[in-house]
Design a protein around this motif. Structure first.
Motif, mmCIF file in Angstrom:
data_model
loop_
_atom_site.group_PDB
_atom_site.id
_atom_site.type_symbol
_atom_site.label_atom_id
_atom_site.label_comp_id
_atom_site.label_asym_id
_atom_site.label_seq_id
_atom_site.Cartn_x
_atom_site.Cartn_y
_atom_site.Cartn_z
ATOM 1 N N SER A 185 -6.072 -5.979 -20.611
ATOM 2 C CA SER A 185 -5.821 -5.080 -19.578
ATOM 3 C C SER A 185 -7.113 -3.667 -19.352
ATOM 4 C CB SER A 185 -5.038 -4.813 -19.000
ATOM 5 O OG SER A 185 -3.975 -4.335 -20.151
ATOM 6 N N GLY A 186 -6.800 -3.374 -18.316
ATOM 7 C CA GLY A 186 -7.806 -1.697 -18.068
ATOM 8 C C GLY A 186 -7.615 -1.313 -16.882
ATOM 9 N N LEU A 187 -7.700 0.160 -16.241
ATOM 10 C CA LEU A 187 -7.765 0.669 -15.501
ATOM 11 C C LEU A 187 -10.027 0.367 -14.987
ATOM 12 C CD1 LEU A 187 -6.564 2.616 -12.736
ATOM 13 C CD2 LEU A 187 -7.402 4.379 -14.111
ATOM 14 N N ALA A 188 -10.127 0.234 -13.621
ATOM 15 C CA ALA A 188 -11.400 0.068 -12.923
ATOM 16 C C ALA A 188 -11.405 0.875 -11.677
ATOM 17 C CB ALA A 188 -11.597 -1.025 -12.769
ATOM 18 N N VAL A 189 -12.110 1.924 -12.049
ATOM 19 C CA VAL A 189 -12.185 3.334 -11.156
ATOM 20 C C VAL A 189 -13.062 2.949 -9.613
ATOM 21 C CG1 VAL A 189 -11.698 5.609 -10.833
ATOM 22 C CG2 VAL A 189 -10.969 4.639 -12.373
ATOM 23 N N GLU A 190 -13.180 3.377 -8.894
ATOM 24 C CA GLU A 190 -14.324 2.708 -7.999
ATOM 25 C C GLU A 190 -16.469 3.641 -8.377
ATOM 26 O OE1 GLU A 190 -14.170 2.511 -3.289
ATOM 27 O OE2 GLU A 190 -13.931 1.136 -3.825
ATOM 28 N N ALA A 191 -15.224 5.126 -7.910
ATOM 29 C CA ALA A 191 -16.186 6.035 -7.765
ATOM 30 C C ALA A 191 -16.439 6.289 -8.869
ATOM 31 C CB ALA A 191 -15.366 7.025 -7.659
#
Length: 208
Positions: free
Chosen positions: A76-82
């Motif tokens: 799992s992980g964090l995906a940051v749009e910018a």
């Protein structure tokens, strides 16, 4: 048809106590005894995949083959749009301290600060949209596998708030809410998280 889980033990392919606790809580109602890869002394395989699916399958197969028990791995992980989807599969790596930074281990405040610093470099109007992704992979010692994907959208807050979560939880505010994941009651987080979304799909196929 995907092979189904039977009663008994399930190896959770993690050495992360927080992740083990969350996954065990989600599986408890289904009568499975969860053991961690760490408690069995299983090595952590190198996560060489470039997607959450690849890494989850890699970890699940390694744990199943080493233990002879059905294994469940989470990537799992964090995906940051910018940030073009970063840190993504490198979510944990961004928290790794280098030898010249002091003691070994993961520094999540450092990782959260890195994300925030990169956003601020892009100016005050930058999008703060982000999403947590979760892939759950089941693997049987015989080589069969199944994959379930979950997601929760939200935005990033600063400074970090709350002490109930782990990882990037103190800066992630799920869509439609004002509290960060680390401020939410754990039961509420379990209900709406990316992991809960993936687990709902696993449960629907494995236990329905």
């Amino acid at each position: 048809m995907t092979r189904r889980l039977g009663p008994g033990s399930l190896v959770i392919a993690t050495h992360n106590a927080g992740k083990l606790k969350e996954i065990s809580a989600l599986l408890e109602p289904h009568g499975l005894k969860c053991l961690s890869a760490g408690s069995l002394g299983l090595p952590e395989p190198a996560e060489t995949g470039t997607t959450f699916v690849q890494n989850a399958l890699l970890k699940a197969h390694a744990a199943a083959q080493a233990s002879g028990i059905v294994a469940l791995a989470d990537d799992s992980g964090l995906a940051v749009e910018a940030l073009d989807g970063r840190p993504g599969v490198y979510t944990a790596d961004w928290a790794e301290r280098q030898w010249f930074e002091g003691s070994a281990g993961r520094d999540w405040f450092m990782a959260m600060g890195k994300v925030e610093g990169m956003l601020q470099e892009r100016g005050p109007e930058v999008s703060r949209a982000a999403a947590f992704h979760c892939v759950l992979a089941l693997a049987w010692p015989e080589g069969e596998s199944a994959v379930y994907e979950g997601r929760v959208a939200g935005s990033l807050a600063w400074p970090p708030r709350g002490t109930l979560g782990f990882g990037y939880d103190p800066v992630f505010v799920p869509a439609g809410m004002e509290q960060t994941f680390a401020e939410l009651d754990p039961a509420e987080k379990h209900r709406i998280s990316h992991r809960a979304d993936a687990f709902a799909k696993l449960v629907a196929e494995q236990f329905a």
